[in-house]
Design a protein around this motif. Structure first.
Motif, PDB file in Angstrom:
ATOM      1  N   LYS A 292       0.824  -1.223   0.000  1.00 22.33           N
ATOM      2  CA  LYS A 292       0.000   0.000   0.000  1.00 22.33           C
ATOM      3  C   LYS A 292       0.856   1.270   0.000  1.00 22.33           C
ATOM      4  CE  LYS A 292      -3.646  -2.312   2.677  1.00 22.33           C
ATOM      5  NZ  LYS A 292      -4.466  -2.255   3.925  1.00 22.33           N
ATOM      6  N   PRO A 293       1.688   1.537  -0.990  1.00 20.15           N
ATOM      7  CA  PRO A 293       1.806   0.811  -2.256  1.00 20.15           C
ATOM      8  C   PRO A 293       3.045  -0.085  -2.343  1.00 20.15           C
ATOM      9  CG  PRO A 293       2.799   2.947  -2.508  1.00 20.15           C
ATOM     10  CD  PRO A 293       2.346   2.860  -1.063  1.00 20.15           C
ATOM     11  N   LEU A 294       3.858  -0.153  -1.273  1.00 22.13           N
ATOM     12  CA  LEU A 294       5.154  -0.823  -1.364  1.00 22.13           C
ATOM     13  C   LEU A 294       5.125  -2.224  -0.769  1.00 22.13           C
ATOM     14  CD1 LEU A 294       7.486   2.152  -0.350  1.00 22.13           C
ATOM     15  CD2 LEU A 294       7.073   1.247  -2.646  1.00 22.13           C
ATOM     16  N   LYS A 295       5.809  -3.155  -1.430  1.00 25.48           N
ATOM     17  CA  LYS A 295       5.983  -4.486  -0.866  1.00 25.48           C
ATOM     18  C   LYS A 295       6.894  -4.392   0.356  1.00 25.48           C
ATOM     19  CE  LYS A 295       5.695  -6.647  -5.441  1.00 25.48           C
ATOM     20  NZ  LYS A 295       6.423  -7.452  -6.449  1.00 25.48           N
ATOM     21  N   SER A 296       6.643  -5.214   1.355  1.00 25.43           N
ATOM     22  CA  SER A 296       7.455  -5.172   2.564  1.00 25.43           C
ATOM     23  C   SER A 296       7.758  -6.595   3.023  1.00 25.43           C
ATOM     24  CB  SER A 296       6.739  -4.385   3.672  1.00 25.43           C
ATOM     25  OG  SER A 296       5.445  -4.910   3.927  1.00 25.43           O
ATOM     26  N   GLN A 297       8.697  -6.710   3.961  1.00 27.92           N
ATOM     27  CA  GLN A 297       9.103  -8.018   4.459  1.00 27.92           C
ATOM     28  C   GLN A 297       9.261  -7.961   5.972  1.00 27.92           C
ATOM     29  OE1 GLN A 297      12.869  -9.047   2.660  1.00 27.92           O
ATOM     30  NE2 GLN A 297      13.915  -7.243   3.427  1.00 27.92           N
ATOM     31  N   ASN A 298       9.313  -9.156   6.607  1.00 24.38           N
ATOM     32  CA  ASN A 298       9.425  -9.193   8.058  1.00 24.38           C
ATOM     33  C   ASN A 298      10.879  -9.061   8.499  1.00 24.38           C
ATOM     34  OD1 ASN A 298      10.609 -11.772   7.792  1.00 24.38           O
ATOM     35  ND2 ASN A 298       8.636 -12.811   7.991  1.00 24.38           N
ATOM     36  N   VAL A 299      11.050  -8.935   9.810  1.00 16.06           N
ATOM     37  CA  VAL A 299      12.383  -8.710  10.381  1.00 16.06           C
ATOM     38  C   VAL A 299      13.317  -9.875  10.106  1.00 16.06           C
ATOM     39  CG1 VAL A 299      13.643  -8.426  12.553  1.00 16.06           C
ATOM     40  CG2 VAL A 299      11.554  -7.110  12.133  1.00 16.06           C
ATOM     41  N   ALA A 300      12.804 -11.105  10.149  1.00 12.16           N
ATOM     42  CA  ALA A 300      13.657 -12.271   9.913  1.00 12.16           C
ATOM     43  C   ALA A 300      14.273 -12.227   8.520  1.00 12.16           C
ATOM     44  CB  ALA A 300      12.847 -13.553  10.099  1.00 12.16           C
ATOM     45  N   ALA A 301      13.486 -11.835   7.528  1.00 11.58           N
ATOM     46  CA  ALA A 301      14.001 -11.745   6.157  1.00 11.58           C
ATOM     47  C   ALA A 301      15.025 -10.626   6.036  1.00 11.58           C
ATOM     48  CB  ALA A 301      12.849 -11.514   5.185  1.00 11.58           C
ATOM     49  N   MET A 302      14.788  -9.517   6.732  1.00  8.80           N
ATOM     50  CA  MET A 302      15.744  -8.403   6.725  1.00  8.80           C
ATOM     51  C   MET A 302      17.085  -8.841   7.302  1.00  8.80           C
ATOM     52  SD  MET A 302      13.061  -5.557   8.148  1.00  8.80           S
ATOM     53  CE  MET A 302      14.325  -4.401   8.650  1.00  8.80           C
ATOM     54  N   ASN A 303      17.036  -9.515   8.456  1.00  8.77           N
ATOM     55  CA  ASN A 303      18.266  -9.914   9.141  1.00  8.77           C
ATOM     56  C   ASN A 303      19.034 -10.997   8.378  1.00  8.77           C
ATOM     57  OD1 ASN A 303      17.759  -8.141  11.234  1.00  8.77           O
ATOM     58  ND2 ASN A 303      16.864  -9.690  12.572  1.00  8.77           N
ATOM     59  N   LYS A 304      18.317 -11.778   7.586  1.00  8.99           N
ATOM     60  CA  LYS A 304      18.948 -12.885   6.864  1.00  8.99           C
ATOM     61  C   LYS A 304      19.849 -12.396   5.735  1.00  8.99           C
ATOM     62  CE  LYS A 304      17.806 -17.215   4.483  1.00  8.99           C
ATOM     63  NZ  LYS A 304      16.694 -18.102   4.013  1.00  8.99           N
ATOM     64  N   CYS A 305      19.541 -11.252   5.165  1.00  3.25           N
ATOM     65  CA  CYS A 305      20.309 -10.729   4.037  1.00  3.25           C
ATOM     66  C   CYS A 305      21.678 -10.255   4.510  1.00  3.25           C
ATOM     67  CB  CYS A 305      19.546  -9.578   3.382  1.00  3.25           C
ATOM     68  SG  CYS A 305      20.280  -8.995   1.841  1.00  3.25           S
ATOM     69  N   GLN A 306      22.738 -10.785   3.921  1.00  2.45           N
ATOM     70  CA  GLN A 306      24.103 -10.451   4.310  1.00  2.45           C
ATOM     71  C   GLN A 306      25.018 -10.505   3.092  1.00  2.45           C
ATOM     72  OE1 GLN A 306      25.375 -10.225   8.061  1.00  2.45           O
ATOM     73  NE2 GLN A 306      23.297  -9.420   7.803  1.00  2.45           N
ATOM     74  N   VAL A 307      26.183  -9.912   3.206  1.00  2.46           N
ATOM     75  CA  VAL A 307      27.241 -10.109   2.216  1.00  2.46           C
ATOM     76  C   VAL A 307      28.507 -10.519   2.956  1.00  2.46           C
ATOM     77  CG1 VAL A 307      26.305  -8.468   0.557  1.00  2.46           C
ATOM     78  CG2 VAL A 307      27.965  -7.685   2.254  1.00  2.46           C
ATOM     79  N   LYS A 308      29.356 -11.288   2.302  1.00  8.06           N
ATOM     80  CA  LYS A 308      30.594 -11.731   2.923  1.00  8.06           C
ATOM     81  C   LYS A 308      31.604 -10.585   2.969  1.00  8.06           C
ATOM     82  CE  LYS A 308      30.232 -16.614   1.589  1.00  8.06           C
ATOM     83  NZ  LYS A 308      30.874 -17.730   0.858  1.00  8.06           N
ATOM     84  N   SER A 309      32.411 -10.592   3.999  1.00  3.92           N
ATOM     85  CA  SER A 309      33.462  -9.592   4.112  1.00  3.92           C
ATOM     86  C   SER A 309      34.615  -9.943   3.183  1.00  3.92           C
ATOM     87  CB  SER A 309      33.963  -9.503   5.554  1.00  3.92           C
ATOM     88  OG  SER A 309      35.018  -8.566   5.650  1.00  3.92           O
ATOM     89  N   LEU A 310      35.056  -8.979   2.385  1.00  2.00           N
ATOM     90  CA  LEU A 310      36.197  -9.171   1.506  1.00  2.00           C
ATOM     91  C   LEU A 310      37.509  -8.842   2.205  1.00  2.00           C
ATOM     92  CD1 LEU A 310      34.859  -7.609  -1.828  1.00  2.00           C
ATOM     93  CD2 LEU A 310      34.826 -10.000  -1.103  1.00  2.00           C
ATOM     94  N   ILE A 311      37.401  -8.221   3.379  1.00  6.80           N
ATOM     95  CA  ILE A 311      38.592  -7.800   4.118  1.00  6.80           C
ATOM     96  C   ILE A 311      38.694  -8.638   5.383  1.00  6.80           C
ATOM     97  CG2 ILE A 311      39.869  -5.838   5.046  1.00  6.80           C
ATOM     98  CD1 ILE A 311      38.957  -5.588   2.086  1.00  6.80           C
ATOM     99  N   LYS A 312      39.767  -9.401   5.514  1.00 13.09           N
ATOM    100  CA  LYS A 312      39.930 -10.265   6.673  1.00 13.09           C
ATOM    101  C   LYS A 312      40.696  -9.512   7.758  1.00 13.09           C
ATOM    102  CE  LYS A 312      37.973 -13.603   4.419  1.00 13.09           C
ATOM    103  NZ  LYS A 312      36.566 -13.978   4.737  1.00 13.09           N
ATOM    104  N   GLU A 313      39.968  -8.966   8.706  1.00 10.31           N
ATOM    105  CA  GLU A 313      40.589  -8.269   9.822  1.00 10.31           C
ATOM    106  C   GLU A 313      39.626  -8.240  11.001  1.00 10.31           C
ATOM    107  OE1 GLU A 313      41.466  -4.225   8.777  1.00 10.31           O
ATOM    108  OE2 GLU A 313      39.559  -3.943   7.753  1.00 10.31           O
ATOM    109  N   ASP A 314      40.178  -8.084  12.180  1.00 11.73           N
ATOM    110  CA  ASP A 314      39.388  -8.063  13.404  1.00 11.73           C
ATOM    111  C   ASP A 314      38.776  -6.679  13.578  1.00 11.73           C
ATOM    112  OD1 ASP A 314      38.248  -8.369  15.881  1.00 11.73           O
ATOM    113  OD2 ASP A 314      40.148  -8.531  16.973  1.00 11.73           O
ATOM    114  N   LEU A 315      37.447  -6.614  13.629  1.00  7.48           N
ATOM    115  CA  LEU A 315      36.772  -5.344  13.846  1.00  7.48           C
ATOM    116  C   LEU A 315      36.059  -5.285  15.183  1.00  7.48           C
ATOM    117  CD1 LEU A 315      35.143  -4.760  10.335  1.00  7.48           C
ATOM    118  CD2 LEU A 315      37.312  -3.875  11.192  1.00  7.48           C
ATOM    119  N   ASP A 316      36.075  -6.369  15.933  1.00 11.25           N
ATOM    120  CA  ASP A 316      35.264  -6.429  17.140  1.00 11.25           C
ATOM    121  C   ASP A 316      36.048  -6.581  18.438  1.00 11.25           C
ATOM    122  OD1 ASP A 316      32.602  -6.241  15.985  1.00 11.25           O
ATOM    123  OD2 ASP A 316      33.049  -8.172  15.071  1.00 11.25           O
TER     124      ASP A 316
END
Length: 333
Positions: A292-316
């Protein structure tokens, strides 16, 4: 001790009234910047990224048609927003106005009047390939930061706090964390999808705190959606570690411990004419979901979308240097 960074046309034939507010969970946190440093792996500093999984070191063409998933509520929005993000990386919290369970990320706004009401301006959607930035790493003084209207920090008493807005880091520990607010300009020259500095094709008439922007000048006559986002940083876990001398312990990922250089990137990536349809609609916020008018998705689908890190380093972990930078250690844990 050191803490880290508080690190996204067809003219309307009738007035538009839509206002969008939605959440985007975190897509990735890594040193890639396809807008300012295309092809560099790694880029100079860390970025927090939300949006479509077409995100990569180099992004060209119609980004909205290249991804297979998005971390945003609206499933047709594959745009990417970048914000800098880390010594010990400060975690991100979800906004209290959004559904529970979102993995950090940002609250994104597309408005054309102000926070509380629809307007009656003609709004033109961005075109495929459009991109822009706001703010600058070169901003190095409080007076200069004050001139970047719409780039602000808020010391949170709780997640609902919105004032006062500050041009630099809060000078004290904040009970509820720190929020960054980034408003992009909403006046476009109508010709260029980008410019060498990623800003000259746009003009800002932004005012403070989600007020209605001023009229566009003749040099940039096309009104586009006012894009803004809020990011909430959970600095509360460090409140008992605030230096006794009162100095600010937080750094942006590029070494800025004042917050003057806060900045953000936007790469348009909505599918087809979905954003234009929204801007032609009279819906506000959650009322724009579920077709109305946009398609939407639930939180689980949002959280599932990821991309792999191309840089191997400690960020945490606790790091002696910011990723990509060698800096003298100022505090010890």
């Amino acid at each position: 001790m050191k803490f880290s960074s508080l690190s996204s046309a067809l003219a309307l034939i009738a007035p538009s009234q839509a206002a969008l507010r939605f959440g985007c969970s975190t897509l990735t946190i890594q040193r890639l910047d396809p807008l300012v440093e295309p092809g560099n792996t790694p880029s100079a500093h860390v970025h927090q990224v939300v949006g479509g999984n077409a995100f990569n070191a180099t992004m060209t063409g119609d980004v909205g048609e290249q991804g297979t998933c998005t971390t945003c509520t609206f499933s047709e929005d594959f745009s990417n927003w970048h914000e800098n993000g880390t010594y010990k990386r400060v975690p991100i919290m979800q906004n209290t106005a959004l559904p529970n369970g979102i993995n950090g990320g940002m609250t994104v706004y597309y408005t054309q009047k102000d926070f509380n009401s629809n307007g009656n301006n003609k709004i033109t959607s961005f075109k495929p390939g459009f991109r822009m930035t706001v703010g600058s790493l070169k901003t190095d003084s409080l007076d200069a930061a004050k001139k970047h209207v719409g780039l602000r920090f808020v010391c949170l008493a709780d997640k609902g706090t919105r004032f006062p807005e500050l041009p630099d880091f809060p000078p004290k520990s904040c009970k509820g964390g720190i929020m960054t607010v980034h408003h992009f300009p909403s006046c476009w020259d109508g010709k260029n999808l980008d410019s060498p500095d990623h800003q000259s094709h746009m003009y800002s008439t932004t005012k403070e705190a989600f007020q209605e922007s001023g009229p566009c000048p003749s040099s940039h006559p096309v009104r586009v959606p006012q894009v803004a986002y809020e990011t909430l940083w959970d600095t509360t876990q460090f409140n008992n570690m605030w230096p006794k001398d009162g100095s600010n312990p937080f750094f942006m990922s590029y070494g800025d411990n004042k917050g003057y250089g806060t900045h953000a990137d936007y790469l348009f990536g909505w599918k087809g004419d979905s954003l234009q349809k929204a801007m032609d609609n009279s819906c506000m916020f959650q009322a724009c979901e579920n077709g109305k008018p946009l398609k939407s998705q639930n939180v689980a689908a949002m959280n599932k979308c990821q991309v792999k890190s191309l840089i191997k380093e400690d960020l945490d972990g606790w790091l002696t240097d910011l990723p990509g930078m060698k800096m003298e250690k100022r505090f010890t844990a």
